[in-house]
Structures are given as C-alpha cells and as structure tokens.
Design an enzyme around this catalytic site. Sequence first.
Site, PDB file in Angstrom:
ATOM      1  N   ARG A 174     -18.300  13.543  23.343  1.00  5.18           N
ATOM      2  CA  ARG A 174     -18.323  12.637  24.494  1.00  5.18           C
ATOM      3  C   ARG A 174     -18.299  11.192  24.011  1.00  5.18           C
ATOM      4  O   ARG A 174     -17.651  10.339  24.595  1.00  5.18           O
ATOM      5  CB  ARG A 174     -19.527  12.892  25.420  1.00  5.18           C
ATOM      6  N   TYR A 186      -2.933   1.847  45.608  1.00  2.00           N
ATOM      7  CA  TYR A 186      -2.968   3.295  45.488  1.00  2.00           C
ATOM      8  C   TYR A 186      -4.044   3.868  46.416  1.00  2.00           C
ATOM      9  O   TYR A 186      -5.194   3.399  46.417  1.00  2.00           O
ATOM     10  CB  TYR A 186      -3.254   3.665  44.028  1.00  2.00           C
ATOM     11  N   ASP A 196      -3.993  -2.666  37.579  1.00  2.39           N
ATOM     12  CA  ASP A 196      -3.501  -1.293  37.531  1.00  2.39           C
ATOM     13  C   ASP A 196      -2.019  -1.382  37.159  1.00  2.39           C
ATOM     14  O   ASP A 196      -1.185  -1.779  37.971  1.00  2.39           O
ATOM     15  CB  ASP A 196      -3.702  -0.622  38.899  1.00  2.39           C
ATOM     16  N   LYS A 249       1.060   9.405  34.600  1.00  2.00           N
ATOM     17  CA  LYS A 249       2.395   9.024  35.060  1.00  2.00           C
ATOM     18  C   LYS A 249       3.294   8.708  33.853  1.00  2.00           C
ATOM     19  O   LYS A 249       3.625   9.595  33.107  1.00  2.00           O
ATOM     20  CB  LYS A 249       2.268   7.857  36.030  1.00  2.00           C
TER      21      LYS A 249
END
Length: 379
Positions: A46, A98, A170, A195
């Site tokens: 982690r 978004y 973004d 993406k």
Amino acid sequence: MKFNTKTIHGNQQHDPSTGAVMTPIYQTSTFAQSSPGVNQGYEYSRAANPTRTALENALASIENGTHGFAFGSGLAATDGILKTLKAGDEVISMDDLYGGSFRMFTRIYQNFGLKFSFVDMTKPENILEKITPQTKLIWVETPTNPLMKIVDIKAICDLVKGKGILVAVDNTFASPYIQNPLDLGADLVMHSATKYLGGHSDVVAGAVVVKNEELAEKIHFSLFAGGGILGPQDSYLILRGIKTLHVRMQRHCENGMKIAEFLNNHPKIGQVFYPGLENHPNHEIAKKQMRGFGGMVSFNFKSSKKEDAIAFLEKLKIFTLAESLGGVESLANHPASMTHASIPAEIRAEHGITEDLVRLSVGIEDADDLISDLENALK
Ligand SMILES: *Cc1c(COP(=O)(O)O)cnc(C)c1O
C-alpha cells in the site's frame, strides 16, 4: 529527452534484480526485512510497490513533474486530492465537468463540509467573484466533457498566483501528448489513466502528478493513508500503455480532425464541438495551449431530435456504443443517458448537454472506414 522518448524511457530503469527490460509485475503485498525496519526500500505494497513505482516515475516524466502517484481509478485520484483539504475549505470548479467528479463533489464532499462553486472558466475572470479567504483549490477540466470547451490554464494560474490557492487540472481528455498543465503554472495534474494513458480499454486507473515536494508528501499521505492505490497488474498495464501513447495520440488527432470536418460538412448535423475547427469558440486558446486537438468529437443534430441520435447510435457498426474513451477502438456515447446521467436534467440542459448530443471517442482505425460507418448510420 523529448516527449516521444520520455514515454518509453522517462525515469525508467531495467529491473535491478534481473535486468528485465520491462518492469516485472511485483505481485506481492509485503517485502522481507533483514532486521526490524531494515529493508530494500519496500515494506508493504500500500505504501509502495516496485511496479507502481515504475509507473509513478513514468507519469512524473511525461507530465514534467517531480512526483507521480497511481490511484485505483481516476475518481480515486480526484478523491486523493480532495482529501488534502479540510471542512470549511472552498473549491471553485469548472461548470462543464465529468459527471462523476460533479457527483463526488456534491454528494460526498459537500457532506463533509467542503464548499463548491461552479463557474464557466472559459472566461477566466469569472473565478474572481467566487474567491474567498477559504478558497483552497481551483478544479479545471479542459477540454471539457462532453462539450469540448477549452479553458486557458495559464490565465487561471496567473489570476490566483500568490493567493495560496492550488490549481488542479483534469488532463484526461488531452493527455500529456497534447498539453502539460504543470508547465502552464498548475500545481496538480490528474488523469483517468483508464482512458488515453492505458489506451486499450482493459484497465481502470488514475494518476496525480505534482512538481513540489510539500504537495507530493500530502498526496502520498492521502494515497497511503486513504488506501486507494493501483495494484501491480494494473500498474503494469498503464506502464505498457504509456510506451505507445505518442504514436496512438498522433493518430487519434489525425482521425479526430478528419471526422470533425466530415461531420461539420454533413447536412444532417447541427453543431460540431471540436477544438480543432475554426468555428469552435475557443479555437484560438486551443491553438495556443494544445499541441494537437485530440480524438474527442461531440455533435448534435440539425433536427434537435433525441430519436435521431438514438437511431444513429443503434446503426453504427465499427463505432461501439459504450461509455469511456481514449482506447484504440472507436466508441460512441449518448451523454444525456449514459456518462452524464448523474447530472440533473435541468443542469444538463443549462450547459448544452442536449438529448440529441452524441460524443465520439475516435480511435486509431482507418479514417475512411470510420467515416463510412458514420455516413451509413446517418443515412
Ligand atoms: C473517466 C473520467 C474520469 C474518471 O475516471 P475513472 O478512471 O473512470 O474513475 C474523470 N475525468 C474525466 C475527464 C474522465 O473522462
């Protein structure tokens, strides 16, 4: 290094334990210690995992930052940024954004005492009237989804300079091939790596890149303490995707332009939203800020009829009707009922996300085949 070399070699090294040219998938949760606290730089996955580290270094390289962070999804990356704020802080966000970001802002973080205002940042001065002493973050998305509005990142950064306000961008739709927000003055750049970075529609992932040590510590803490990490297999897939980002993006841009021009000249099409077209309202900023115009094209119908959009989408053969974008294959989407369904209808209408709006993610197939597919479906 130039960009096309950075995608392949930026901050990368052959695996130090074996010389493996491609970073192996370190499918392990923990790492042996020779004495308590004595390790080879890794303790628990982690906190850090070598495959994720290789990806994070690649991300930093292609976004011209100093530190990259790989999250379990684009929204986890956004979440990781918001978790560095505290109750009472205010965020000014782009109004056309978004749907999932809007949902997180208004339905999760508003409940935790963050305040959000939404403004049209295509006129950068609009943010000035919303700035208060509590304003800590400006959230920019450009090009916007689905209307492809372009925000002048440098103008926004110049407006808030010295005010103790961070600017996050973004950069999912453009990808680092087209623009690097950190170079324009932004503090944080975020990606849905699902993406263009991944590029093959086979993984969900997110990224944050910063260029400042103090901010890097905050984001790392948010990732480590919040737990939204990207696993080693998925880190490997994004790392592999990045190695061809520049060749894919070049073709996405070429095909995007051809399709935007085809639609722009078609008698059944109303408006085409593509920053590469001269009739796009933000074309001048796009030319200045972007090194290409990308593969995302939206349009509506001259008839303004929802039925026309639906019939068209059902007839497509090469374009797949599906959510998401940025993969090698072309996709088509109906924002009002798919990606943007989580935005209330009246807000959608206010922002021009009409019922006849179609969004295309133009892939890297042969442009002639894509155009025939569109032509047939329009018939
Ligand atoms: C897809 C997307 C996101 C969310 O990313 P996930 O990987 O789906 O969590 C955020 N911003 C934009 C612009 C996107 O297209």
